[in-house]
Design a protein around this motif. Structure first.
Motif, PDB file in Angstrom:
ATOM      1  N   ALA A 256       0.828  -1.205   0.000  1.00 30.50           N
ATOM      2  CA  ALA A 256       0.000   0.000   0.000  1.00 30.50           C
ATOM      3  C   ALA A 256       0.862   1.255   0.000  1.00 30.50           C
ATOM      4  N   SER A 260       0.849   3.930  -3.121  1.00 28.99           N
ATOM      5  CA  SER A 260       0.492   5.335  -2.909  1.00 28.99           C
ATOM      6  C   SER A 260       1.537   6.290  -3.463  1.00 28.99           C
ATOM      7  N   HIS A 262       4.372   6.812  -1.921  1.00 25.48           N
ATOM      8  CA  HIS A 262       5.137   7.378  -0.809  1.00 25.48           C
ATOM      9  C   HIS A 262       6.570   6.855  -0.779  1.00 25.48           C
TER      10      HIS A 262
END
Length: 343
Positions: A256, A260, A262
């Motif tokens: 995840a 994203s 990140h």
């Protein structure tokens, strides 16, 4: 068996084989010096007392009970050639009897460290994506192809775990003039400082690093300890490189965080191996994948056999094993690694 004139060793090396871990020369030496009894790892107890009563060594890590060990008065050492220490035998009995439990896992440290460096370079410079784009005729030339590229040299690097692999990583990274922080709660500060790294908290390793290498073993205390909060705390664009065991992370949370945008990540290990063909990590952008091959070099496997022979020779002469790594009474029962599958 009768008239045994050579020391007896029970061979139960699964998932390895003797052919895998011994060169032709080393295997010839093994059979010349020892009586080798091939055994089913799951049925050591089914061997006769004529074998168990004379066995000096076990090559492998088969499940053992206290009752079976009681039938093995001559046993001096269990030589684990799988590399993970499984909680499948009564270690307290082995330690009380002075039986050495040793592992050859350190043979993988250098190969895994080198591929870890390769992952870091690939992520830092977009090497894999650039190659794919070039093959497809969609490449960007010069500076246009380096929009997100950066250097490892002079960067901030974090390492989680500082056993054999962590130290090998420090060595391969030494030429990059990076500032290396290490989190390892099982080591005193002085050992880290003597190895030229800064002792640090997990928080500092996560929040202050451009590259994070996770090389910690799985224990009863750290399973899944790197999750959503840990990944959210990392610098945006940081590279997370998983080299030890997938169970130290919440793998869904890792995916995840990459999805994203990140962080970016690389991994050689997964929660399930082989990985299902429809697993989402296979198509995840920003994730560099390797199929648990980082340490699986023939040269590493053959080094295992050499180490086993050297330590058996030492123990034959009444000396302690020196080449393999000994299991420690205080930590061996905390290990939670899964066996390595061999195809």
């Amino acid at each position: 068996m009768t008239n045994i004139k050579r020391p007896l060793a029970i061979s139960a090396p699964e998932p390895r084989t003797l052919d895998l871990i011994f060169s032709d020369k080393a295997r010839a030496e093994l059979h010349a010096k020892y009586e080798i009894v091939e055994a089913d790892p799951d049925n050591i107890a089914g061997l006769g007392d004529d074998i168990l009563g004379h066995a000096r060594y076990i090559i492998g890590q088969p499940p053992l009970s206290a009752e079976t060990l009681a039938r093995m008065p001559a046993l001096r050492s269990i030589l684990n050639v799988e590399s993970n220490l499984l909680n499948n035998m009564p270690y307290e009995v082995l330690f009380e009897r002075g039986i050495h439990v040793v592992t050859t896992g350190q043979v993988f440290a250098e190969p895994v460290a080198e591929i870890g460096l390769g992952f870091a370079l690939a992520l830092a410079r977009g090497i894999v994506d650039a190659d794919v784009a070039f093959r497809q005729g969609n490449e960007f030339w010069g500076g246009e192809g380096n929009a997100s590229a950066r250097l490892i040299a002079g960067s901030e690097i974090g390492i989680v775990g500082f056993g054999d692999l962590g130290r090998a990583l420090r060595r391969v990274l030494s030429g990059f003039r990076a500032h290396i922080r290490v989190f390892d709660p099982w080591l005193p500060r002085s050992i880290l400082e003597e190895n030229g790294v800064e002792p640090a908290s997990l928080e500092d390793v996560l929040t202050k690093s451009d590259f994070i290498f996770v090389v910690a073993a799985v224990t009863s205390e750290n399973k899944g300890f790197l999750g959503t909060e840990a990944f959210a705390s990392m610098r945006r664009g940081a590279a997370f490189i998983l080299l030890s065991r997938a169970d130290v992370v919440d793998f869904d949370a890792l995916m995840a965080a990459v999805a994203s945008g990140h962080i970016v990540a690389a991994s050689d290990v997964y929660p399930e191996e082989p990985l299902p063909s429809n697993h989402p990590v296979r198509s995840l952008k920003g994730f560099l994948r390797s199929a648990h091959r980082a340490g699986a070099l023939d040269s590493a496997f053959k080094k295992m056999g050499d180490m086993v022979l050297e330590d058996m020779d030492l123990m034959d002469r009444g000396l302690p094993p020196m080449r393999c790594k000994r299991a420690e009474r205080e930590t061996v029962s905390r290990m939670r690694s899964k066996p390595v599958a061999m195809n």
